[in-house]
Design a protein around this motif. Sequence first.
Motif, PDB file in Angstrom:
ATOM      1  N   SER A  51       0.805  -1.214   0.000  1.00 36.72           N
ATOM      2  CA  SER A  51       0.000   0.000   0.000  1.00 36.72           C
ATOM      3  C   SER A  51       0.842   1.269   0.000  1.00 36.72           C
ATOM      4  O   SER A  51       0.307   2.351   0.082  1.00 36.72           O
ATOM      5  N   ARG A  52       2.138   1.147  -0.110  1.00 38.77           N
ATOM      6  CA  ARG A  52       2.986   2.330  -0.104  1.00 38.77           C
ATOM      7  C   ARG A  52       3.083   2.966  -1.469  1.00 38.77           C
ATOM      8  O   ARG A  52       2.907   2.326  -2.492  1.00 38.77           O
ATOM      9  N   LYS A  53       3.443   4.251  -1.443  1.00 42.25           N
ATOM     10  CA  LYS A  53       3.714   4.964  -2.692  1.00 42.25           C
ATOM     11  C   LYS A  53       4.936   4.349  -3.343  1.00 42.25           C
ATOM     12  O   LYS A  53       5.858   3.909  -2.657  1.00 42.25           O
ATOM     13  N   GLN A  54       4.934   4.372  -4.660  1.00 38.44           N
ATOM     14  CA  GLN A  54       6.098   3.943  -5.424  1.00 38.44           C
ATOM     15  C   GLN A  54       6.486   5.085  -6.342  1.00 38.44           C
ATOM     16  O   GLN A  54       5.629   5.740  -6.922  1.00 38.44           O
ATOM     17  N   VAL A  55       7.761   5.319  -6.478  1.00 33.03           N
ATOM     18  CA  VAL A  55       8.260   6.327  -7.403  1.00 33.03           C
ATOM     19  C   VAL A  55       9.183   5.625  -8.386  1.00 33.03           C
ATOM     20  O   VAL A  55      10.045   4.837  -7.992  1.00 33.03           O
ATOM     21  N   GLY A  56       8.953   5.884  -9.657  1.00 35.05           N
ATOM     22  CA  GLY A  56       9.758   5.248 -10.692  1.00 35.05           C
ATOM     23  C   GLY A  56       9.283   5.669 -12.064  1.00 35.05           C
ATOM     24  O   GLY A  56       8.553   6.652 -12.206  1.00 35.05           O
ATOM     25  N   LYS A  57       9.675   4.906 -13.058  1.00 33.31           N
ATOM     26  CA  LYS A  57       9.336   5.256 -14.436  1.00 33.31           C
ATOM     27  C   LYS A  57       8.058   4.562 -14.897  1.00 33.31           C
ATOM     28  O   LYS A  57       7.841   3.389 -14.628  1.00 33.31           O
ATOM     29  N   ALA A  58       7.233   5.327 -15.609  1.00 27.58           N
ATOM     30  CA  ALA A  58       6.025   4.797 -16.237  1.00 27.58           C
ATOM     31  C   ALA A  58       6.258   4.745 -17.732  1.00 27.58           C
ATOM     32  O   ALA A  58       6.963   5.593 -18.293  1.00 27.58           O
ATOM     33  N   SER A  59       5.671   3.752 -18.366  1.00 31.92           N
ATOM     34  CA  SER A  59       5.743   3.660 -19.824  1.00 31.92           C
ATOM     35  C   SER A  59       4.330   3.475 -20.359  1.00 31.92           C
ATOM     36  O   SER A  59       3.379   3.296 -19.597  1.00 31.92           O
ATOM     37  N   ILE A  60       4.202   3.510 -21.658  1.00 32.69           N
ATOM     38  CA  ILE A  60       2.897   3.409 -22.310  1.00 32.69           C
ATOM     39  C   ILE A  60       2.760   2.040 -22.946  1.00 32.69           C
ATOM     40  O   ILE A  60       3.680   1.557 -23.614  1.00 32.69           O
ATOM     41  N   TYR A  61       1.588   1.415 -22.732  1.00 36.19           N
ATOM     42  CA  TYR A  61       1.280   0.155 -23.403  1.00 36.19           C
ATOM     43  C   TYR A  61       1.427   0.355 -24.910  1.00 36.19           C
ATOM     44  O   TYR A  61       0.936   1.339 -25.467  1.00 36.19           O
ATOM     45  N   SER A  62       2.033  -0.574 -25.557  1.00 35.77           N
ATOM     46  CA  SER A  62       2.106  -0.532 -27.017  1.00 35.77           C
ATOM     47  C   SER A  62       0.700  -0.775 -27.579  1.00 35.77           C
ATOM     48  O   SER A  62      -0.084  -1.543 -27.016  1.00 35.77           O
ATOM     49  N   ARG A  63       0.379  -0.125 -28.668  1.00 38.71           N
ATOM     50  CA  ARG A  63      -0.943  -0.305 -29.290  1.00 38.71           C
ATOM     51  C   ARG A  63      -1.154  -1.734 -29.767  1.00 38.71           C
ATOM     52  O   ARG A  63      -2.284  -2.165 -29.950  1.00 38.71           O
ATOM     53  N   LYS A  64      -0.064  -2.496 -29.944  1.00 35.48           N
ATOM     54  CA  LYS A  64      -0.223  -3.884 -30.396  1.00 35.48           C
ATOM     55  C   LYS A  64      -0.923  -4.747 -29.341  1.00 35.48           C
ATOM     56  O   LYS A  64      -1.416  -5.823 -29.648  1.00 35.48           O
ATOM     57  N   PHE A  65      -0.996  -4.262 -28.081  1.00 34.31           N
ATOM     58  CA  PHE A  65      -1.679  -5.013 -27.031  1.00 34.31           C
ATOM     59  C   PHE A  65      -3.183  -4.753 -27.001  1.00 34.31           C
ATOM     60  O   PHE A  65      -3.907  -5.407 -26.255  1.00 34.31           O
ATOM     61  N   ALA A  66      -3.670  -3.815 -27.793  1.00 31.70           N
ATOM     62  CA  ALA A  66      -5.105  -3.513 -27.821  1.00 31.70           C
ATOM     63  C   ALA A  66      -5.889  -4.764 -28.189  1.00 31.70           C
ATOM     64  O   ALA A  66      -5.572  -5.455 -29.154  1.00 31.70           O
ATOM     65  N   GLY A  67      -6.891  -5.084 -27.390  1.00 32.51           N
ATOM     66  CA  GLY A  67      -7.735  -6.243 -27.643  1.00 32.51           C
ATOM     67  C   GLY A  67      -7.230  -7.533 -27.037  1.00 32.51           C
ATOM     68  O   GLY A  67      -7.966  -8.515 -26.968  1.00 32.51           O
TER      69      GLY A  67
END
Length: 159
Positions: A51-67
Amino acid sequence: MAASCETTTDGCAVRRRGLVTLGLAALALLALPPAAVAAGQHAPGTKGRRSRKQVGKASIYSRKFAGRTMADGTRMSPHDDNAASRTLPLGTPARVTNLETGQSTVVTIQDRGPHVSGRIIDLSPRTAREIGLTQRQGVAQVEVTPIGPPRSDRRDRGP
């Protein structure tokens, strides 16, 4: 393996003690009623673990994962508030704040990942845009804070 336990009782006792400890830990987690979990109480030895905060890098799902089917059984939609985390329980609502822009949004953890070292969360393209993360940037420094208990699976919800 039973023959080795008869001849070397020390090793067998250590294995049994480990299994008993593991079994008791599992029982302690199961003993906590769901209402206590919803009220923010923790099973013995688990306080704050997820339940703690996490700090780090976020990335974006590739569109190839849609569906494609996500870990919770739903289909990934680039237009929903879905996200992937290796540590937060599936169904957990979390606030994601871009530390560079200060923009934030609420996501629901529905998948496991990211599967790239050094990243803590994958965001759908829509939620990435909401916090100012673009495809061109690719990654951003974020803070992820769980804001509630895991929700039930979407398939269990009524119409």
